[in-house]
Design a protein around this motif. Structure first.
Motif, PDB file in Angstrom:
ATOM      1  N   ALA A  66       0.834  -1.197   0.000  1.00 19.81           N
ATOM      2  CA  ALA A  66       0.000   0.000   0.000  1.00 19.81           C
ATOM      3  C   ALA A  66       0.874   1.254   0.000  1.00 19.81           C
ATOM      4  O   ALA A  66       1.889   1.322   0.690  1.00 19.81           O
ATOM      5  CB  ALA A  66      -0.932   0.000   1.201  1.00 19.81           C
ATOM      6  N   VAL A  67       0.460   2.245  -0.779  1.00 19.63           N
ATOM      7  CA  VAL A  67       1.235   3.471  -0.941  1.00 19.63           C
ATOM      8  C   VAL A  67       0.867   4.467   0.152  1.00 19.63           C
ATOM      9  O   VAL A  67      -0.314   4.682   0.443  1.00 19.63           O
ATOM     10  CB  VAL A  67       0.974   4.091  -2.324  1.00 19.63           C
ATOM     11  CG1 VAL A  67       1.754   5.386  -2.494  1.00 19.63           C
ATOM     12  CG2 VAL A  67       1.340   3.098  -3.423  1.00 19.63           C
ATOM     13  N   SER A  68       1.878   5.060   0.759  1.00 22.27           N
ATOM     14  CA  SER A  68       1.674   6.106   1.761  1.00 22.27           C
ATOM     15  C   SER A  68       2.748   7.166   1.566  1.00 22.27           C
ATOM     16  O   SER A  68       3.728   7.216   2.295  1.00 22.27           O
ATOM     17  CB  SER A  68       1.719   5.528   3.176  1.00 22.27           C
ATOM     18  OG  SER A  68       1.520   6.546   4.131  1.00 22.27           O
ATOM     19  N   GLU A  69       2.558   7.998   0.555  1.00 23.89           N
ATOM     20  CA  GLU A  69       3.518   9.036   0.218  1.00 23.89           C
ATOM     21  C   GLU A  69       2.769  10.345  -0.004  1.00 23.89           C
ATOM     22  O   GLU A  69       1.558  10.357  -0.189  1.00 23.89           O
ATOM     23  CB  GLU A  69       4.308   8.670  -1.049  1.00 23.89           C
ATOM     24  CG  GLU A  69       5.122   7.385  -0.947  1.00 23.89           C
ATOM     25  CD  GLU A  69       6.390   7.558  -0.141  1.00 23.89           C
ATOM     26  OE1 GLU A  69       6.760   8.713   0.138  1.00 23.89           O
ATOM     27  OE2 GLU A  69       7.023   6.531   0.188  1.00 23.89           O
ATOM     28  N   ARG A  70       3.506  11.441  -0.015  1.00 28.38           N
ATOM     29  CA  ARG A  70       2.905  12.743  -0.279  1.00 28.38           C
ATOM     30  C   ARG A  70       3.830  13.548  -1.183  1.00 28.38           C
ATOM     31  O   ARG A  70       5.039  13.597  -0.948  1.00 28.38           O
ATOM     32  CB  ARG A  70       2.636  13.504   1.025  1.00 28.38           C
ATOM     33  CG  ARG A  70       1.895  14.840   0.810  1.00 28.38           C
ATOM     34  CD  ARG A  70       1.691  15.547   2.135  1.00 28.38           C
ATOM     35  NE  ARG A  70       0.849  14.795   3.032  1.00 28.38           N
ATOM     36  CZ  ARG A  70      -0.493  14.863   3.042  1.00 28.38           C
ATOM     37  NH1 ARG A  70      -1.111  15.661   2.185  1.00 28.38           N
ATOM     38  NH2 ARG A  70      -1.191  14.150   3.895  1.00 28.38           N
ATOM     39  N   SER A  96      -1.430  13.767  -1.470  1.00 24.73           N
ATOM     40  CA  SER A  96      -1.169  12.448  -0.893  1.00 24.73           C
ATOM     41  C   SER A  96      -1.416  11.367  -1.944  1.00 24.73           C
ATOM     42  O   SER A  96      -2.353  11.458  -2.747  1.00 24.73           O
ATOM     43  CB  SER A  96      -2.054  12.209   0.332  1.00 24.73           C
ATOM     44  OG  SER A  96      -3.431  12.284  -0.014  1.00 24.73           O
ATOM     45  N   SER A  98      -2.146   7.312  -2.780  1.00 24.56           N
ATOM     46  CA  SER A  98      -2.793   6.156  -2.160  1.00 24.56           C
ATOM     47  C   SER A  98      -2.928   5.057  -3.197  1.00 24.56           C
ATOM     48  O   SER A  98      -2.640   5.241  -4.377  1.00 24.56           O
ATOM     49  CB  SER A  98      -4.163   6.547  -1.597  1.00 24.56           C
ATOM     50  OG  SER A  98      -5.019   6.998  -2.633  1.00 24.56           O
ATOM     51  N   THR A 100      -2.381   0.731  -4.149  1.00 27.27           N
ATOM     52  CA  THR A 100      -1.393  -0.332  -4.008  1.00 27.27           C
ATOM     53  C   THR A 100      -0.613  -0.450  -5.303  1.00 27.27           C
ATOM     54  O   THR A 100      -1.208  -0.605  -6.374  1.00 27.27           O
ATOM     55  CB  THR A 100      -2.076  -1.676  -3.683  1.00 27.27           C
ATOM     56  OG1 THR A 100      -2.813  -1.544  -2.463  1.00 27.27           O
ATOM     57  CG2 THR A 100      -1.048  -2.783  -3.521  1.00 27.27           C
ATOM     58  N   GLN A 201      11.756   3.614  12.351  1.00 29.26           N
ATOM     59  CA  GLN A 201      11.025   3.063  11.200  1.00 29.26           C
ATOM     60  C   GLN A 201      11.977   2.958  10.015  1.00 29.26           C
ATOM     61  O   GLN A 201      12.633   3.929   9.634  1.00 29.26           O
ATOM     62  CB  GLN A 201       9.836   3.940  10.823  1.00 29.26           C
ATOM     63  CG  GLN A 201       8.988   3.340   9.690  1.00 29.26           C
ATOM     64  CD  GLN A 201       7.846   4.236   9.256  1.00 29.26           C
ATOM     65  OE1 GLN A 201       8.068   5.380   8.863  1.00 29.26           O
ATOM     66  NE2 GLN A 201       6.629   3.737   9.351  1.00 29.26           N
ATOM     67  N   CYS A 203      12.227   2.022   5.982  1.00 34.33           N
ATOM     68  CA  CYS A 203      11.434   1.891   4.759  1.00 34.33           C
ATOM     69  C   CYS A 203      12.346   1.569   3.585  1.00 34.33           C
ATOM     70  O   CYS A 203      13.395   2.200   3.411  1.00 34.33           O
ATOM     71  CB  CYS A 203      10.656   3.173   4.467  1.00 34.33           C
ATOM     72  SG  CYS A 203       9.340   3.544   5.652  1.00 34.33           S
ATOM     73  N   GLY A 206       9.003   2.168   0.109  1.00 30.24           N
ATOM     74  CA  GLY A 206       7.636   2.162   0.604  1.00 30.24           C
ATOM     75  C   GLY A 206       7.245   0.945   1.405  1.00 30.24           C
ATOM     76  O   GLY A 206       6.144   0.874   1.950  1.00 30.24           O
ATOM     77  N   CYS A 208       7.701  -0.641   4.674  1.00 29.32           N
ATOM     78  CA  CYS A 208       8.206  -0.136   5.952  1.00 29.32           C
ATOM     79  C   CYS A 208       7.945  -1.107   7.098  1.00 29.32           C
ATOM     80  O   CYS A 208       6.996  -1.896   7.073  1.00 29.32           O
ATOM     81  CB  CYS A 208       7.559   1.215   6.280  1.00 29.32           C
ATOM     82  SG  CYS A 208       7.813   2.482   5.017  1.00 29.32           S
TER      83      CYS A 208
END
Length: 218
Positions: A66-70, A96, A98, A100, A201, A203, A206, A208
């Motif tokens: 799953a993507v969690s970037e900004r 942001s 979102s 996958t 954390q 990573c 992506g 992580c």
């Protein structure tokens, strides 16, 4: 009599050749069935120069994660045009990302953002790595008070070419005088002894995971 027939034949030949020569000398005009020959006038909106929108124009992702970037724009108050980018990833108005990531490879998508009526666009490169397991290489670091501490967390495994990043999630857990850099380097001079457990954390494109780095200072 023979002279009269020769004159008639010559005159007839001139009549037959004249239309042909006229058509040869006439300029050729190209026509289009879809577009008029006269040029069209287009309204051009006010845009910033290309590639002025984003500070960082490359995002590293892992297939199936799953993507969690900004996105980070150059200007404040940028509203992005929401929608699908590539490889299963979407962008929202606040920048942001979102979804996958699907399918290892390199993808290029056009991103548009506006501040009021002024808009600009940039190419965003999405690098999707294959999902290769990884693990931290070192999580325990002994040291002495007043003696410079040197070490590196690092990882083993992971997709070739993907660089890991390390983020301390609670800096109050670090020994005074010691730091952990984004490249996993442990450095500094401990000011007090003790056993410290520092949440970090890690990573990799992506992908992580949270770990606890232990520092034993005597």
């Amino acid at each position: 009599m023979r002279h009269w027939w020769v004159v008639m034949i010559a005159g007839l030949a001139v009549c037959l050749v004249s239309p042909t020569m006229s058509s040869i000398n006439t300029p050729v005009v190209e026509m289009s069935a879809e577009h008029p020959a006269t040029p069209s006038t287009f309204h051009v909106a006010e845009y910033a120069q290309p590639d002025e929108l984003l500070v960082v124009d490359t995002v590293y992702l892992t297939d199936g994660i799953a993507v969690s970037e900004r996105l980070l724009p150059h200007a404040d108050g940028v509203v992005f045009h929401p929608g699908h980018l590539a490889a299963g990833v979407r962008v929202a108005e606040d920048g942001s990302l979102s979804g996958t990531a699907r399918g290892p490879g390199t993808y290029v998508a056009r991103v548009r953002g506006c501040v009021g009526v002024k808009c600009s666009e940039s190419d965003l490169t999405l690098v999707v790595y294959a999902n290769v397991p990884w693990q931290p290489r070192e999580l325990t670091f002994p040291g002495r008070v007043g003696v410079p501490l040197r070490g590196e967390i690092g990882i083993e495994g992971g997709p070739p070419g993907a660089l890991p990043t390390f983020t301390v999630t609670d800096h109050s857990k670090l020994p005074r005088g010691v730091s952990i850099g984004p490249d996993g380097a442990v450095s500094g001079t401990p000011a007090a002894g003790g056993v410290y457990e520092v949440p970090v954390q890690i990573c990799v494109a992506g992908n992580c995971a949270g770990v606890v780095v232990q520092m034993i200072i005597v």
